[in-house]
Scaffold this motif. Structure first.
Motif, PDB file in Angstrom:
ATOM      1  N   LEU A   1      32.259 -22.782 -25.734  1.00  0.00           N
ATOM      2  CA  LEU A   1      33.141 -22.750 -24.668  1.00  0.00           C
ATOM      3  C   LEU A   1      34.361 -23.995 -24.779  1.00  0.00           C
ATOM      4  CD1 LEU A   1      30.619 -22.312 -21.775  1.00  0.00           C
ATOM      5  CD2 LEU A   1      32.258 -20.558 -22.748  1.00  0.00           C
TER       6      LEU A   1
ATOM      7  N   TYR B   1      33.585 -14.119 -23.387  1.00  0.00           N
ATOM      8  CA  TYR B   1      33.649 -15.537 -22.813  1.00  0.00           C
ATOM      9  C   TYR B   1      32.582 -15.656 -21.651  1.00  0.00           C
ATOM     10  CZ  TYR B   1      35.074 -19.567 -19.777  1.00  0.00           C
ATOM     11  OH  TYR B   1      35.086 -20.596 -19.287  1.00  0.00           O
ATOM     12  N   TRP B   2      32.492 -14.639 -21.046  1.00  0.00           N
ATOM     13  CA  TRP B   2      31.272 -14.721 -19.943  1.00  0.00           C
ATOM     14  C   TRP B   2      29.984 -14.588 -20.292  1.00  0.00           C
ATOM     15  CZ3 TRP B   2      31.522 -17.033 -15.408  1.00  0.00           C
ATOM     16  CH2 TRP B   2      32.633 -17.337 -15.005  1.00  0.00           C
TER      17      TRP B   2
ATOM     18  N   ILE C   1      36.925 -22.615 -27.054  1.00  0.00           N
ATOM     19  CA  ILE C   1      37.653 -21.637 -26.523  1.00  0.00           C
ATOM     20  C   ILE C   1      38.817 -22.376 -25.499  1.00  0.00           C
ATOM     21  CG2 ILE C   1      37.563 -19.783 -24.677  1.00  0.00           C
ATOM     22  CD1 ILE C   1      34.966 -18.795 -25.901  1.00  0.00           C
ATOM     23  N   HIS C   2      38.041 -23.437 -24.709  1.00  0.00           N
ATOM     24  CA  HIS C   2      39.247 -23.877 -23.778  1.00  0.00           C
ATOM     25  C   HIS C   2      40.207 -24.797 -24.497  1.00  0.00           C
ATOM     26  CE1 HIS C   2      37.616 -22.766 -19.773  1.00  0.00           C
ATOM     27  NE2 HIS C   2      36.655 -22.704 -20.297  1.00  0.00           N
TER      28      HIS C   2
ATOM     29  N   ALA D   1      29.451 -18.184 -21.219  1.00  0.00           N
ATOM     30  CA  ALA D   1      29.267 -18.820 -20.193  1.00  0.00           C
ATOM     31  C   ALA D   1      27.854 -18.892 -19.420  1.00  0.00           C
ATOM     32  CB  ALA D   1      30.627 -18.705 -19.160  1.00  0.00           C
TER      33      ALA D   1
ATOM     34  N   SER E   1      26.418 -23.008 -27.021  1.00  0.00           N
ATOM     35  CA  SER E   1      27.211 -22.357 -25.915  1.00  0.00           C
ATOM     36  C   SER E   1      28.093 -23.358 -25.423  1.00  0.00           C
ATOM     37  CB  SER E   1      26.332 -21.832 -24.608  1.00  0.00           C
ATOM     38  OG  SER E   1      25.492 -22.903 -24.032  1.00  0.00           O
TER      39      SER E   1
ATOM     40  N   VAL F   1      39.912 -16.676 -21.470  1.00  0.00           N
ATOM     41  CA  VAL F   1      39.797 -17.348 -20.175  1.00  0.00           C
ATOM     42  C   VAL F   1      40.610 -16.794 -19.094  1.00  0.00           C
ATOM     43  CG1 VAL F   1      40.398 -19.653 -19.120  1.00  0.00           C
ATOM     44  CG2 VAL F   1      39.606 -19.618 -21.514  1.00  0.00           C
TER      45      VAL F   1
END
Length: 370
Positions: A46, A90-91, A49-50, A94, A42, A64
């Motif tokens: 992340l 995404y969440w 993704i960022h 997250a 995870s 995001v």
């Protein structure tokens, strides 16, 4: 640290190795790896993704940042749209990282400090403690969002100004709702990896119906009703999970008080307020809206058939709530007549051989057998 993570991962994935054939399959090994390395994969996802958001998407990645902002809107509001799916995904990732981090870094040390020694009970304490953290945050955010909206303590505004006033979502409302959808989809993953309880099928049904209600209410612009129902559901769950945590810490008197508060809040929010919302859907809606308002191009999906569909799903949830309420009545009977506060859904928490030493011996034997 890594040993603690692996220990709990094995406990959470206890149901994954029911058959030797399943253990040998590539899919099973991949699933086991995902359970054992939740924090790693995870965190990597992340980070990717960022990095994509910053280096490629010019800080506007749909993973995001909220999309579908209304051009020229003075309040900076949003419509819902197809790219919201990325924000939900995404969440999901997250929450996987947040959950395992909170459990490892905060809740497991708290359980050890509180005298919880059994590996199984430490795992259960962490699972319930995480829910206390989440539901406390969720109800606080939900009530704040509701207080900024017209439907604050007023069910008439579930329907007034539909659809245009409902499809124009504030940043707070849209982000709150999509995060909630992400949480409940992540809960399906959690349900699969946690040790199965007696009401596993009931929980699967609950999560499936909840995800459908959230998704369809977002799509059909009924987010005000969804916000109200989420607040009704979240509040009592704080005391349910809190009571279980107190039991693991052997705070018996405090747990009884917490359980009493839980029963009162459950009846008020999950039966009384919930039924008021269902009454509004069935009867009050007809006062403010016509029965045939199927205009998808304008964001209007209000028809008798749609309301019936939502009422059926909400009715299924209420039946599940009644089922759980009957289990609580059994607990009350045990408290009053047997002086025993125990979760009817769980297998026995006091089975022998669950302390750290025996757990380590079992893990060693399993490793040798492999």
């Amino acid at each position: 640290m890594s040993e603690r993570v692996a220990s709990r991962a094995r406990t959470e994935a206890a149901t994954a190795g029911k058959s030797a054939a399943a253990k040998d399959s590539g899919v099973a090994r991949l699933c086991q790896w995902a359970v054992d390395n939740q924090a790693r994969w995870s965190l990597v996802l992340l980070a990717i993704i960022h990095a994509y958001d910053y280096l490629v998407a010019d800080s506007n990645s749909p993973f995001v940042h909220l999309q579908h902002k209304i051009p020229g809107d003075a309040q900076g509001r949003y419509y819902r749209g197809s790219q919201d799916v990325y924000y939900v995904l995404y969440w999901v990732v997250a929450f996987t990282l947040i959950r395992i981090t909170v459990m490892d870094q905060l809740l497991e040390p708290l359980a050890r400090w509180g005298g919880v020694r059994s590996s199984r009970k430490v795992t259960r304490f962490c699972e319930q403690g995480w829910l206390v953290v989440y539901y406390t945050t969720s109800i606080s955010a939900g009530l704040y969002v509701m207080s900024t909206q017209p439907h604050w303590l007023n069910t008439r505004h579930f329907w007034i100004d539909y659809p245009e006033g409902h499809r124009q979502l504030t940043l707070l409302m849209k982000s709150y709702y999509l995060v909630q959808i992400g949480f409940w989809f992540q809960q399906i993953f959690v349900l699969m990896i946690e040790e199965r309880r007696k009401d596993f099928v009931v929980m699967c049904t609950h999560h499936f119906v909840t995800c459908n209600l959230l998704g369809w209410s977002m799509y059909m612009n009924y987010t005000r009703i969804g916000n109200a129902i989420l607040c009704c559901m979240d509040f009592s769950d704080i005391f349910l999970s809190g009571t279980k945590c107190m039991r693991y810490l052997k705070l018996e008197k405090t747990s009884v008080v917490s359980f009493a508060v839980f029963i009162m809040t459950w009846i008020y929010t999950r039966h009384y307020l919930y039924m008021k919302i269902m009454w509004s859907i069935t009867f009050e809606s007809a006062v403010y809206l016509k029965e045939d308002m199927w205009f998808p191009e304008r964001g209007s999906f209000h028809t008798r058939t749609v309301l019936m569909g939502f009422s059926i799903m909400l009715g299924v949830l209420q039946l599940l709530i009644i089922y759980w309420f009957t289990l609580m009545m059994r607990i009350i009977y045990r408290i009053v007549f047997l002086s025993n506060l125990e979760d009817n859904r769980s297998d026995s928490e006091d089975d022998g051989g669950d302390d750290d030493d025996s757990g380590s011996k079992r893990a060693l034997k399993e490793k040798k057998s492999e």
